[in-house]
Enzyme design. Sequence first.
Site, PDB file in Angstrom:
ATOM      1  N   ASP A 141       0.774  -1.237   0.000  1.00 18.54           N
ATOM      2  CA  ASP A 141       0.000   0.000   0.000  1.00 18.54           C
ATOM      3  C   ASP A 141       0.809   1.293   0.000  1.00 18.54           C
ATOM      4  O   ASP A 141       0.624   2.151  -0.858  1.00 18.54           O
ATOM      5  CB  ASP A 141      -0.933   0.009   1.223  1.00 18.54           C
ATOM      6  CG  ASP A 141      -1.867  -1.189   1.231  1.00 18.54           C
ATOM      7  OD1 ASP A 141      -1.794  -2.006   0.302  1.00 18.54           O
ATOM      8  OD2 ASP A 141      -2.660  -1.308   2.174  1.00 18.54           O
TER       9      ASP A 141
ATOM     10  N   GLU B  61       2.162  -9.570  11.276  1.00 19.14           N
ATOM     11  CA  GLU B  61       1.892  -9.113   9.907  1.00 19.14           C
ATOM     12  C   GLU B  61       3.191  -8.837   9.158  1.00 19.14           C
ATOM     13  O   GLU B  61       3.348  -9.203   7.992  1.00 19.14           O
ATOM     14  CB  GLU B  61       1.031  -7.851   9.978  1.00 19.14           C
ATOM     15  CG  GLU B  61       0.537  -7.329   8.646  1.00 19.14           C
ATOM     16  CD  GLU B  61      -0.357  -6.107   8.806  1.00 19.14           C
ATOM     17  OE1 GLU B  61      -0.792  -5.563   7.766  1.00 19.14           O
ATOM     18  OE2 GLU B  61      -0.624  -5.689   9.960  1.00 19.14           O
TER      19      GLU B  61
END
Length: 725
Positions: free
Chosen positions: A173, A410
Amino acid sequence: MAKIFADYVERAKRILDDNWTGSSTKPSPSLYPHQWNWDSGFIAIGRSHYDTARAIQEIETLFAAQWSNGMLPQIVFNPTELGHYFPEPDFWQTERSPHAPSGKLTSGITMPPIHAIAVEKIYQNARQPRRVRPFVERIYPKLLALHAYLYRERDPNQEGLIYIRHPWESGIDNSPTWDVPLKRIAIDKASLPEYTRRDLGHGIDPRMRPSDDDYDRYVYLVDLCRQCDYDEFRIREACPFLIQDPLFNSILCRANESLVRLAETIGESPETPRSWAKNTADAISKKLWHEEHGMFDAYDLVSEQLIEVDTAAGFMPLYAGAATRDQAERLYNQLNSLSFCALHQGNCFTIPNYDTQKQDFERSNYWRGPIWININWMLAQGLRRYGYTPKADSLQKDLLQLPIRFCFYEYFDSFDGSGYGSDNFSWTAALFIDLVQEFYESERSVARVVSRIKDFFAKDTILNDGSEMPDIDPNKLAGELMHNIRILRDKFYNTSRGLVDYEQLKDSSEFKHYRILANGLREFRPSCLMGRKEKLAFWTNLYNTIVVDGIVTLGVKESVKEVPGFFRRIKYAIGSHSFSADDIEHGILRGNVRPWFSPFRSFGAQDPRRGMILTPVDPRIHFALVCGSRSCAPIDFYDAEHIYDQLEAAAKGFVNSSEVLVLPEENKMLISEIFRWYASDFGGRSGMLDFIFDYLVDENARRFIQQNYASLHIEYLHYDWNLNR
């Protein structure tokens, strides 16, 4: 599966079970409460090893929300979890598009198409593939429609390259790659739709997330898409962010290869995905390659130029096989550097997402520095595809270490391994399972028993029994043999990768000449070898070459285990005696020490070959002898003059490879079975630990061993006998 990883795999499975919603798997317990596009692909890959039904359901649930034009949305929203994430359906307003699915709440963008790769893995890993075939037949047209959408709607110039129209479509992102094109977007705060970020309210440090300015631009691009009613032509005409991304296109290219094989599996024509794969690979290699930069860069269709930014996405064409050999070599040199954590650098984990030497590198900020398991999982396969095995092994080592030591986060700090973002992250757990299953799957016990029975009854094979003899003085044969083995090394061994090109070697004139010289060993007197270094080099090189000769001559395809008793029965006649690889290793180089698998020494009390024994044993020899398998040492040629330095380098390389994993948080060390088989050569447990300690470059690992010397638990990794082809 190797027992030593069983507990960690069970933890990973529990994470996936806890994140299961009944029809799909959310990426994490709180931050990401819905179904994400490429997350589900990675999750299905992990599940494919132990729960085929849920792996299939994961994919089919996602594709149930596919748009009628073929687009697969980035998010499929769970109606029961609304109100915890931004942007949600009320902001996307995908009902503006006639292609949006009825009865499904989705976003209006897509993500990298990993799904064909996942479906192929589901089929390959199924215990009964025939029962999975109906699923493949159902899903194949939908996969084909997804790829067709991308080439039809996102490749207006028919170049073979797909553009993305939002950073979220890339999967990475807030990559530094998007900084310039995003800053080009002028934001009028007054006209920007009102919104409230919800990604900062889950106990996550805001410094680890995209900035508010970035979010303004993300929202602007979402608003633009909905104002255009998700009509691709209108979006393309108005959108200031149109990027041909090497990561997205590399995954698409690799997925086309899976589509080809899936088509062949179910009897469909593979020609369309095959042509897509070729065209995209060619386009990546030609258009996205930045010659001066020495990497693949994203291409900005708005400014019509490459975006020169050093991120891990620039290495992704390795995964697709889209890089030429020259391009791959330049990529490897950049990848294997201080910028991305060099092989055996010792103070970092590989491969961070952004160049660590850049001033704006941020070790904890999302896609601006940390390590991501999914990116590294793909890059490890890409490195293996091009034969860069030691670096791929190093990646594999880190992919195992990070979740075990720091939990299933993550993403991870590239220097100290700290976990960031959301804990209990699904694709970290899933890809950990895949990694363990792919590289540490144990041999079946029945197969081992059958192999040993065949081994016992195997007959000897003398490789150098040819009729043509070399026209050379036997006293000069050793030097000529070593010279010829060096020629074979230079032409057919890749010492930086640890591999052998057996196919090219087999029919070469150089190998035929070597075989003639090997015939001359029948008249050779080993007693003419002078000095320990010359003897070490001669017998080490001869061991490695008899293994290569045996693999080529006997037509070994996948593993030396195909030939019963390979190391005991495949021999060279040397003088008036014959020598197997075991005779050379255990009899000569190990000082006639009993092999771990045998109750007897190689040379009995009356065996005249005892006069050739070398003592004392140098344990570094175990990292120079090549058994023709992935878990053994990488192949090289050993020069008498420099052999001690070469053995030193071989030991250092092995100890800092994926064959030695130090896990301080578990008070444990996982090491190659070589250390178990030859423990006596290292001086038992204490000598083995001292040896590893001396060669480790990771200061934290060294400190841990030093402080926990007596209590440290040692387990042994499964040995991979697959051919080092």
